[in-house]
Design a protein around this motif. Structure first.
Motif, PDB file in Angstrom:
ATOM      1  N   LEU B  66      40.953 -16.866  32.067  1.00  0.00           N
ATOM      2  CA  LEU B  66      40.445 -16.492  30.737  1.00  0.00           C
ATOM      3  C   LEU B  66      40.684 -15.005  30.486  1.00  0.00           C
ATOM      4  CD1 LEU B  66      39.003 -17.382  28.164  1.00  0.00           C
ATOM      5  CD2 LEU B  66      36.820 -16.855  29.288  1.00  0.00           C
ATOM      6  N   ARG B  67      40.397 -14.185  31.469  1.00  0.00           N
ATOM      7  CA  ARG B  67      40.629 -12.743  31.310  1.00  0.00           C
ATOM      8  C   ARG B  67      42.114 -12.458  31.066  1.00  0.00           C
ATOM      9  NH1 ARG B  67      39.761  -7.823  35.729  1.00  0.00           N
ATOM     10  NH2 ARG B  67      40.877  -6.282  34.487  1.00  0.00           N
ATOM     11  N   LEU B  68      42.967 -13.101  31.849  1.00  0.00           N
ATOM     12  CA  LEU B  68      44.401 -12.860  31.697  1.00  0.00           C
ATOM     13  C   LEU B  68      44.867 -13.224  30.287  1.00  0.00           C
ATOM     14  CD1 LEU B  68      47.064 -12.068  33.145  1.00  0.00           C
ATOM     15  CD2 LEU B  68      47.306 -14.477  33.793  1.00  0.00           C
ATOM     16  N   ALA B  69      44.437 -14.394  29.811  1.00  0.00           N
ATOM     17  CA  ALA B  69      44.869 -14.839  28.479  1.00  0.00           C
ATOM     18  C   ALA B  69      44.374 -13.884  27.393  1.00  0.00           C
ATOM     19  CB  ALA B  69      44.355 -16.261  28.222  1.00  0.00           C
ATOM     20  N   VAL B  70      43.103 -13.508  27.472  1.00  0.00           N
ATOM     21  CA  VAL B  70      42.521 -12.653  26.425  1.00  0.00           C
ATOM     22  C   VAL B  70      43.144 -11.256  26.463  1.00  0.00           C
ATOM     23  CG1 VAL B  70      40.394 -11.535  25.684  1.00  0.00           C
ATOM     24  CG2 VAL B  70      40.379 -13.954  26.288  1.00  0.00           C
ATOM     25  N   GLU B  71      43.285 -10.691  27.650  1.00  0.00           N
ATOM     26  CA  GLU B  71      43.847  -9.338  27.745  1.00  0.00           C
ATOM     27  C   GLU B  71      45.305  -9.302  27.293  1.00  0.00           C
ATOM     28  OE1 GLU B  71      41.162  -7.374  31.321  1.00  0.00           O
ATOM     29  OE2 GLU B  71      43.291  -6.926  31.163  1.00  0.00           O
ATOM     30  N   GLU B  72      46.071 -10.326  27.641  1.00  0.00           N
ATOM     31  CA  GLU B  72      47.484 -10.330  27.230  1.00  0.00           C
ATOM     32  C   GLU B  72      47.599 -10.424  25.707  1.00  0.00           C
ATOM     33  OE1 GLU B  72      49.915  -9.575  28.967  1.00  0.00           O
ATOM     34  OE2 GLU B  72      49.449 -10.055  31.048  1.00  0.00           O
ATOM     35  N   LEU B  73      46.790 -11.284  25.108  1.00  0.00           N
ATOM     36  CA  LEU B  73      46.843 -11.414  23.648  1.00  0.00           C
ATOM     37  C   LEU B  73      46.377 -10.132  22.968  1.00  0.00           C
ATOM     38  CD1 LEU B  73      45.477 -15.059  23.338  1.00  0.00           C
ATOM     39  CD2 LEU B  73      47.821 -14.307  22.879  1.00  0.00           C
ATOM     40  N   ALA B  74      45.316  -9.532  23.505  1.00  0.00           N
ATOM     41  CA  ALA B  74      44.808  -8.296  22.911  1.00  0.00           C
ATOM     42  C   ALA B  74      45.821  -7.164  23.051  1.00  0.00           C
ATOM     43  CB  ALA B  74      43.486  -7.914  23.572  1.00  0.00           C
ATOM     44  N   ALA B  75      46.411  -7.040  24.224  1.00  0.00           N
ATOM     45  CA  ALA B  75      47.408  -5.980  24.438  1.00  0.00           C
ATOM     46  C   ALA B  75      48.604  -6.174  23.508  1.00  0.00           C
ATOM     47  CB  ALA B  75      47.852  -5.973  25.900  1.00  0.00           C
ATOM     48  N   ASN B  76      48.958  -7.425  23.275  1.00  0.00           N
ATOM     49  CA  ASN B  76      50.087  -7.699  22.382  1.00  0.00           C
ATOM     50  C   ASN B  76      49.779  -7.272  20.942  1.00  0.00           C
ATOM     51  OD1 ASN B  76      52.802  -9.084  22.284  1.00  0.00           O
ATOM     52  ND2 ASN B  76      51.742 -10.165  20.639  1.00  0.00           N
ATOM     53  N   VAL B  77      48.544  -7.536  20.520  1.00  0.00           N
ATOM     54  CA  VAL B  77      48.141  -7.115  19.169  1.00  0.00           C
ATOM     55  C   VAL B  77      48.197  -5.594  19.055  1.00  0.00           C
ATOM     56  CG1 VAL B  77      46.234  -7.005  17.531  1.00  0.00           C
ATOM     57  CG2 VAL B  77      46.704  -9.141  18.739  1.00  0.00           C
ATOM     58  N   VAL B  78      47.669  -4.913  20.072  1.00  0.00           N
ATOM     59  CA  VAL B  78      47.651  -3.437  20.033  1.00  0.00           C
ATOM     60  C   VAL B  78      49.072  -2.886  19.996  1.00  0.00           C
ATOM     61  CG1 VAL B  78      47.049  -1.356  21.336  1.00  0.00           C
ATOM     62  CG2 VAL B  78      45.418  -3.252  21.189  1.00  0.00           C
TER      63      VAL B  78
END
Lengths: 106, 174
Positions: B66-78
């Motif tokens: 869950l952390r990996l999925a959320v962090e990757e998506l968030a980093a991509n948005v940033v």
């Protein structure tokens, strides 16, 4: 989140020991370390992952960068990845191209 | 990265409910976390995911996914969505009371469905020849058990859901 890397060189083998969390924030410093390591005249580079607790795509890209910027004659090994880090590496398909092993001590 | 300007949902039809949110006797959700769109916010995102995982009863392996999925998506948005422009990310996490947890990531960047144009890593190529773009989105989608995207009212909303897998060991719930 903390991340550290420690480089030792013994008889032509460089060991880069990683600990902590390797993500988009900490990967740039690791990337600089990898750039330095890629210039070393060694026969083998062991990246010790025993104490790495988290890795994201940013960290994986640095591992790919290491392979892409080192002489092909240099053996690159990822050693001792904890189960969840190893799973992430496999998700990225990086185990198909860079040797993974548990044989090297941390 | 492809920027899409259409409005649609993935995975389910337009009338599909959000996962678990407010549904079922044991369903729960945490207060929203709002952050400026900066990579330095990853620490707080990790803390939020940790709180969701602790409340859900997911085990460490599923929590890691869950952390990996959320962090990757968030980093991509940033990095690619806002691409240096100021903006905000909002995270809402919840669960169904039965060890499933979800987190919705909302942003005001240009419309982008992370699953559009998703490519698996070129594992058939030597590492020295592999392109390295798109790896984060691949990891996010591979780590999640369910992924939804919608664009509505000028906001991207991506929701990842994680459930325990039999090979990940037991959850923390009895």
């Amino acid at each position: 989140m903390a991340f550290n890397s420690d480089l030792t060189i013994v008889e032509g083998t460089a060991t880069l020991s990683l600990s902590g969390e390797l993500d988009a924030v900490t990967a740039p410093s690791f990337h600089q370390t990898v750039e330095h390591v890629a210039t070393l005249e060694v026969a083998k580079l062991i990246i010790s992952l025993h104490d790495l607790t988290y890795i994201s795509s940013a960290g994986l890209r640095s591992l790919v960068f290491a392979r892409q910027n080192m002489d092909e004659a240099i053996t690159l090994v990822m050693a001792g990845a904890p189960p969840m880090v190893a799973r992430t590496i496999r998700m990225a398909g990086l185990d198909l191209g860079i040797e993974m092993t548990d044989d090297y001590p941390g | 990265m492809t920027i899409r300007d259409d409005t649609r949902r993935r995975a389910d039809g337009p009338d599909s409910p959000k996962p678990a949110a407010g549904r079922g006797a044991g369903a729960w959700r945490l207060p929203v976390l709002r952050l400026p769109a900066r990579l330095s916010g990853l620490d707080r995102i990790a803390g939020y995911v940790e709180a969701v995982v602790a409340r859900s009863g997911l085990g460490p392996a599923a929590g890691y996914r869950l952390r990996l999925a959320v962090e990757e998506l968030a980093a991509n948005v940033v990095m690619h969505g806002y691409a240096g422009r100021p903006g905000e990310l909002a995270f809402t996490g919840g669960g169904d009371g039965a060890c499933s947890a979800w987190i919705e990531i909302e942003d005001g960047a240009p419309p982008f469905d992370p699953a559009s144009g998703h490519r698996s890593p070129a594992s058939h190529l030597p590492v020295s020849d592999r392109p390295i773009g798109g790896l984060g989105i691949h990891l996010a989608l591979a780590a999640a058990d369910e992924f939804r995207y919608e664009y509505a009212a000028g906001r991207n909303r991506s929701t990842v859901t994680v459930r325990p897998h039999p090979d990940e060991g037991g959850s923390r719930h009895a």
